[in-house]
Design a protein around this motif. Structure first.
Motif, short mmCIF file in Angstrom:
data_model
loop_
_atom_site.label_atom_id
_atom_site.label_comp_id
_atom_site.label_asym_id
_atom_site.label_seq_id
_atom_site.Cartn_x
_atom_site.Cartn_y
_atom_site.Cartn_z
N ASP A 130 0.83 -1.20 0.00
CA ASP A 130 0.00 0.00 0.00
C ASP A 130 0.88 1.26 0.00
O ASP A 130 1.33 1.71 1.05
CB ASP A 130 -0.91 -0.01 1.23
CG ASP A 130 -1.99 1.04 1.15
OD1 ASP A 130 -2.07 1.73 0.12
OD2 ASP A 130 -2.76 1.18 2.10
N ARG A 135 -0.38 2.47 -6.08
CA ARG A 135 -1.76 2.87 -6.39
C ARG A 135 -1.83 3.54 -7.76
O ARG A 135 -2.70 3.25 -8.57
CB ARG A 135 -2.27 3.80 -5.29
CG ARG A 135 -3.78 4.01 -5.29
CD ARG A 135 -4.22 4.82 -4.09
NE ARG A 135 -3.92 4.12 -2.83
CZ ARG A 135 -2.97 4.48 -1.97
NH1 ARG A 135 -2.24 5.55 -2.21
NH2 ARG A 135 -2.77 3.78 -0.88
N THR A 150 -6.55 -7.44 -6.43
CA THR A 150 -5.58 -7.59 -5.36
C THR A 150 -5.86 -8.88 -4.60
O THR A 150 -7.01 -9.28 -4.43
CB THR A 150 -5.64 -6.40 -4.38
OG1 THR A 150 -6.98 -6.22 -3.92
CG2 THR A 150 -5.16 -5.12 -5.05
N ASP A 154 -4.96 -5.69 0.28
CA ASP A 154 -5.73 -4.84 -0.62
C ASP A 154 -5.01 -3.51 -0.88
O ASP A 154 -3.99 -3.18 -0.28
CB ASP A 154 -7.11 -4.60 -0.04
CG ASP A 154 -8.13 -4.15 -1.08
OD1 ASP A 154 -7.80 -4.17 -2.28
OD2 ASP A 154 -9.25 -3.79 -0.68
N THR A 156 -6.92 -0.19 -1.16
CA THR A 156 -8.11 0.65 -1.20
C THR A 156 -7.73 2.06 -1.67
O THR A 156 -6.61 2.52 -1.46
CB THR A 156 -8.77 0.74 0.19
OG1 THR A 156 -7.82 1.23 1.13
CG2 THR A 156 -9.26 -0.62 0.64
N GLY A 157 -8.69 2.71 -2.30
CA GLY A 157 -8.42 4.02 -2.87
C GLY A 157 -7.90 3.95 -4.28
O GLY A 157 -7.79 4.98 -4.96
N SER A 158 -7.59 2.75 -4.76
CA SER A 158 -7.15 2.57 -6.15
C SER A 158 -8.36 2.18 -7.00
O SER A 158 -9.46 1.95 -6.49
CB SER A 158 -6.08 1.48 -6.24
OG SER A 158 -6.67 0.19 -6.02
N TYR A 163 -10.98 -7.33 -4.59
CA TYR A 163 -10.02 -7.80 -3.60
C TYR A 163 -10.36 -9.24 -3.23
O TYR A 163 -11.47 -9.51 -2.76
CB TYR A 163 -10.06 -6.91 -2.36
CG TYR A 163 -9.43 -7.50 -1.12
CD1 TYR A 163 -8.10 -7.93 -1.12
CD2 TYR A 163 -10.16 -7.62 0.06
CE1 TYR A 163 -7.53 -8.48 0.02
CE2 TYR A 163 -9.60 -8.15 1.22
CZ TYR A 163 -8.28 -8.58 1.19
OH TYR A 163 -7.71 -9.12 2.31
N ASP A 167 -11.47 -10.31 5.43
CA ASP A 167 -11.67 -9.02 6.10
C ASP A 167 -10.63 -8.95 7.21
O ASP A 167 -10.76 -9.60 8.25
CB ASP A 167 -13.09 -8.95 6.67
CG ASP A 167 -13.38 -7.65 7.39
OD1 ASP A 167 -12.43 -6.98 7.84
OD2 ASP A 167 -14.57 -7.31 7.52
N ARG A 200 -1.40 -3.24 3.71
CA ARG A 200 -2.68 -2.90 4.33
C ARG A 200 -3.21 -4.02 5.19
O ARG A 200 -3.84 -3.76 6.23
CB ARG A 200 -3.70 -2.53 3.24
CG ARG A 200 -5.07 -2.15 3.79
CD ARG A 200 -5.92 -1.48 2.76
NE ARG A 200 -5.45 -0.15 2.45
CZ ARG A 200 -5.79 0.94 3.14
NH1 ARG A 200 -6.59 0.84 4.18
NH2 ARG A 200 -5.32 2.11 2.80
N GLU A 204 -4.48 -3.31 8.94
CA GLU A 204 -5.88 -3.52 9.30
C GLU A 204 -6.02 -4.54 10.42
O GLU A 204 -6.87 -4.39 11.31
CB GLU A 204 -6.67 -3.94 8.07
CG GLU A 204 -6.86 -2.80 7.08
CD GLU A 204 -7.72 -3.18 5.90
OE1 GLU A 204 -7.89 -4.40 5.65
OE2 GLU A 204 -8.22 -2.27 5.21
#
Length: 341
Positions: A130, A135, A150, A154, A156-158, A163, A167, A200, A204
């Motif tokens: 990340d 990205r 991905t 992940d 995220t924001g791309s 994915y 979780d 990430r 997370e």
């Protein structure tokens, strides 16, 4: 009953060959005839089965998996699942290859993505680091019409399409609840071993873990994260050092890989102290550690499911089809020594 190309031909008053040329956008059809065929398609509600058409044409999907070059058992397992997909290629009409990049190296990953973008594969799956440059490289690829998925971690924001992974916030929360319950109200320190905060999934997991610990187990203090870069030797050295310097450590959460090194460090201190340990990924090494009591619980993601999911999604995106979300949801498994598969 679903409309067919025969229905189109009858409605437009043309031959099947003409319908085929219009559907596949080939030349040799007069403008007025093409309009008649297209009008017939709209009127009868014909929806083309792209996957069946590709099967009939013998289309092969060229996919690339970008994976980190890392000496950890989970990534070896992920690579093995990609190789299993390669073996299935003749049946699944895929042409799959892997590209290795140094682990936790955003510049190398971005460069690999830009190189592949010029080659224009049918789709790319990657274990993401990340970082802004990664990205941006993913976004450039998607903007060029190449599907991107991905896997495991992940981005995220791309603009990535999907994915394929668990979780990770929920995984971290689950690890905290297990560790807190196992410790049974004891007071002390918890050591956390990560690979790198650049990915990430590790961030997370730590976020979920920290939230539950703060809310429900305030007598347990989380120590500064140890970053072992998923390297067994580095993990062994760093964990051994932490355990030797802090007598108050009563629990360990390994949220990444490098578990071979962790297990070595734990075994070296097992005579002097008892530790409660929760880790990720079921491998030969963590299985043995569960059985002998070195590790108390393992949270596992199915690498095979992730690889198969990535391939299904890339195929669907290449064909312009929708994805069945329920089919692609990756399950988080919890294993104790009592329920090992």
């Amino acid at each position: 009953m679903r409309p067919t190309v025969h229905d189109i031909a009858a409605a437009a008053g043309v031959s099947l060959a003409t319908v085929d040329r219009v559907l596949n956008q080939r030349p040799g059809v007069r403008h007025v005839t093409r309009e008649k065929v297209e009008a017939a398609i709209r009127e009868i509600g014909y929806v083309r089965d792209v996957a069946a058409a590709n099967l009939a044409k013998g289309r092969t999907y060229s996919f690339v998996f970008i994976v980190p070059a890392s000496d950890n058992s989970f990534m070896h397992g992920l690579n093995a699942e990609v190789m299993a997909a390669v073996a299935r290629s003749p049946v699944e009409r895929t042409d799959i290859r892997t590209v290795e990049v140094p682990a936790f190296d955003p510049a190398a990953l971005a460069a690999a993505l830009d190189t592949l973008r010029a080659e224009r594969p049918a789709g790319v799956a990657l274990v993401a680091t990340d970082a802004p440059e990664v990205r941006d490289a993913v976004d450039r690829m998607v903007q060029d019409g190449i599907p991107v998925v991905t896997v495991v971690s992940d981005l995220t924001g791309s603009l990535r399409h999907h994915y394929a992974g668990v979780d990770n916030i929920a995984a971290g929360r689950t690890a905290a609840r297990l560790l807190g319950r196992f410790l049974g109200g004891a007071k002390g320190d918890v050591a956390v071993l990560a690979g790198s905060m650049l990915v990430r999934d590790h961030r997370e997991r730590l976020e979920g873990f920290s939230a539950v610990m703060a809310d429900e187990f305030p007598d347990l203090s989380i120590l500064p994260v140890i970053e072992g870069r998923d390297d067994p030797d580095m993990a062994h050295m760093l964990v051994s050092d932490a355990l030797s310097k802090r007598d108050g450590i009563i629990g360990v959460y390994s949220l990444g890989a490098g578990n071979r090194g962790l297990i070595r460090a734990l075994k070296e201190t097992s005579v002097a102290r008892v530790l409660t340990v929760v880790a990720h990924e079921l491998t030969d090494h963590t299985r043995a550690a569960l059985l002998d009591g070195t590790i108390d619980a393992i949270l596992n993601q199915d690498a095979g499911h992730e690889v198969r999911s990535a391939i299904r999604v890339l195929k669907a995106k290449a064909d312009g089809l929708s994805v069945i979300d329920a089919q692609e949801r990756i399950r988080l498994d919890i294993f104790l020594k009592d329920n090992l598969p």
